[in-house]
Design an enzyme around this catalytic site. Sequence first.
Site, short mmCIF file in Angstrom:
data_model
loop_
_atom_site.label_atom_id
_atom_site.label_comp_id
_atom_site.label_asym_id
_atom_site.label_seq_id
_atom_site.Cartn_x
_atom_site.Cartn_y
_atom_site.Cartn_z
N ASP A 6 49.68 38.59 36.75
CA ASP A 6 48.96 37.32 36.64
C ASP A 6 48.62 36.90 35.23
O ASP A 6 48.76 35.74 34.87
CB ASP A 6 47.60 37.48 37.34
CG ASP A 6 47.63 36.99 38.75
OD1 ASP A 6 48.68 36.53 39.18
OD2 ASP A 6 46.57 37.08 39.39
O1 CEZ Z 1 44.69 39.91 40.61
C1 CEZ Z 1 45.91 40.51 41.00
C2 CEZ Z 1 46.65 39.47 41.78
O2 CEZ Z 1 45.89 39.12 42.91
O3 CEZ Z 1 46.67 40.94 39.90
C3 CEZ Z 1 47.96 41.44 40.20
C4 CEZ Z 1 48.77 40.38 40.91
O4 CEZ Z 1 50.05 40.87 41.27
C5 CEZ Z 1 48.02 39.95 42.16
O5 CEZ Z 1 48.74 38.93 42.80
C6 CEZ Z 1 48.61 41.87 38.93
O6 CEZ Z 1 48.46 40.93 37.93
O7 CEZ Z 1 43.39 38.32 35.39
C7 CEZ Z 1 43.58 38.09 36.56
O8 CEZ Z 1 43.59 36.94 36.97
C8 CEZ Z 1 43.85 39.29 37.40
O9 CEZ Z 1 45.20 39.47 37.38
C9 CEZ Z 1 43.30 39.29 38.77
O10 CEZ Z 1 43.57 38.06 39.31
C10 CEZ Z 1 43.91 40.43 39.55
C11 CEZ Z 1 42.85 41.38 39.96
O11 CEZ Z 1 43.39 42.64 40.11
C12 CEZ Z 1 42.13 41.01 41.23
O12 CEZ Z 1 42.78 41.50 42.38
#
Ligand code: CEZ
Length: 784
Positions: free
Chosen positions: A467
Amino acid sequence: MSERLVTTGARCELASPTAMPQASAFLWNPRLLLQVNCRGFVTAQHLQPGPAKYSHAPNLEARSFMQPEQPLYAHHPGRFVYLRDEDDGTLFSAPYEPVRRRPDAFRFSAGVADVRWDLEHAGLRLRWQVELPPDDAVELWTLVLENIATRTRRWSAFPYFTIGYMSWMNQSAAFRPDLDGIVARSVTPYQKLADYERVLALKDRTVLLSDTPPASWETVAAAFEGEGGLHDPDALREPTLGGGAAAYESPVAVLQHRVDLPPGERRRFRFLFGPARDDAEITALRRRYLARDGIEAARAGYRTFLDTGRGALRVDTPDPEFDAFVNHWLPRQVHCHGSGHRFTTDPQTRNFLQDALGMCYLRPQDCRNTLLTVLEQQEPDGALPDGIRLVPDAELQYINRVPHSDHCAWLPLTLVAYLDETDDYALLEERVDGASVLERVDRAVAFLIANLDHRDLSLIAQGDWCDPMNRVGHRGQGVSGWLSLATVHALRTWAAICAAAGRPGHAERARAAAAPITAAVQSRLWDGDRFARGITDAGRTFGVRADAEGRLFLNPQSWSILADVATPVQVRAMIEAVEAELETPWGPQMLAPAYTQLVDDIGRLTQKFPGSAENGSIYNHAAAFWAEALFRCGEADRAFSVLRRMIPGPGDDDLRRRGQLPVFIPNYYRGAVGSHPRTAGRSSQLLHTGTVSWYYRSVIESLFGLRGERAGLRIRPALPSAWREARAERRFRGATVRVAYRRDAVETPTVEVNGARLAEPLIRDVEAGRDYDAIVTLPETSAP
Ligand code: CEZ
């Protein structure tokens, strides 16, 4: 009480309130998620249908998503009982907060259907337990007090439920004699005219009902606490509570129940706590749950709800803690994600699909529905939106407003798991908005192919699976090594589905499209012993040996194996590099070294604290991909070791370090072991993670080797060499398959089913309702 800090099984029990102060368990139903901390703090989120609170913090909280490592503090929402000895005035509280007087005996006990504490203190035995009904967003609490002293005791019990700062527009609370309970009212703050109707429909009341009329009550938080604070509230120095009504003041719900207990006698009280819309709903809730046998009926209903998500596997191995996790807790977390959708109304598309992947072992129909829901929201160019709207007026929020380029890749990967499990190839012919599922998935795959740059690598936009990798390709040129590999994997998976569905033309097109990407990954991203993570807009290749930080990323290595891109020589080199640079006692870090300063052309990822989340933690989702990759290249021991270390324990030292009970896999454990050794291994306490679907799949299909295909169930286990025997019972297409694994002097594995030796390890034409008994004999190993 046990000598051990934690005991596991269908209940997981912790014998101290201070050894792992963040340790928690969770309960959920489709409308409510409760994370219950061992000291009595509770984080609750309900859906109405958007995520909302009814037990609030003293400030307005961010509701973007459930967040990691949230600190607990004195006024964190909690459910406590103050106990006052009416003869000498001494005070303690259950389970531990807010008074923090250490009880003579303490046990925090997480069950699959309830969370409870069993305490003994000052001659009183006490049980404090919470359960949920199958559907309503309410908490059902039971308090049992038993006098284990030798003389009659007089106690007052003061159940305390946090209501907290509800709203800056309007909040109040009072005891309502007509409803026989405390009702707090508020108006959810809004400003836009368009929100007026929506807010009118919300459950803006928080209610505490008791099955026994209280002797007194208080609803003004400040009046209850006075100068003593939560720890030693002024109100508890008076014989009865003040009976105050909160008028635009932070409300609280405290009741007083007096109990005179002769030796050996016990008293039970029941409470209902939760959100409600109006008086009529409150009356109905009382009738449903606090009438005679109401909680028992709810309990039975909740069991039925849990049974709808029964796991497809039961195992018995030389590792009892692993068995407890796989049999009781893992499918439960898969079920929680698959039915709760991470307690939002717009789950990220990749999360929604991956959570459904796990559901194909529990409730395959749910996975099917998810696939159809996602395809209904497919865009005209074949792309999938960043989030899926689960209710008509849901809006894409937060991260779902950031363009990510990977969503389509998850579609064939979820689909193949569903098809392998069910053989429901008829799904491909189902029509969604004028096109068949086959056509729609093909369009999604075509979108992935169109998303390649001039080098045949996948454009990353503002992120992929990762993300926060938002600046690699925000100018439209940066590419993702991981996504290129995931695209190859998705294409090859889609090709295999099409071939199995009798669509050789489609299969061939997908297979052919994977070839140039594979070549580009090999020629542009291989760096001696690793695949690079990507190339930025400006053409900088990163995740390579020349980098000082972020030198090795786990995902490209894992997916080069999953996509069958890496050669055997490359696989050996990558395993060595991962072991040298990423491995820790708690699992492999997602990248290393963690970034300690902003890298402008990678972005938000590098702004996260080193060793937390995507910046070099042991990010379990990524570790799960690595475990499966290791299985694919025949590394059974290494693969199992990665899976095993995702579960806290069993030793007390490991449990203390993680600070978490083995009742769920957290989003991550802290990494950056070299620079932050003190915090390394610490759990994020975040139970939302894409890990569990993949973990369950790896356990079922790779570790125990019980994988579906068109013809039936293929048996090809990869048990760790230290296991001499194991047993598994697998539910598959309505049949029950019992497998006894053992080692013996054989050259290659042999499989016997219902007494007959199979030429090929495949149970063909599995019949629903039938039982299959298999004996799998595996070669001896040199391991201990
Ligand atoms: O969220 C996850 C996402 O829900 O991070 C994963 C991604 O594959 C998932 O879909 C890896 O990046 O900074 C952010 O926005 C974070 O990346 C969060 O959104 C992250 C957290 O682990 C919460 O679940």
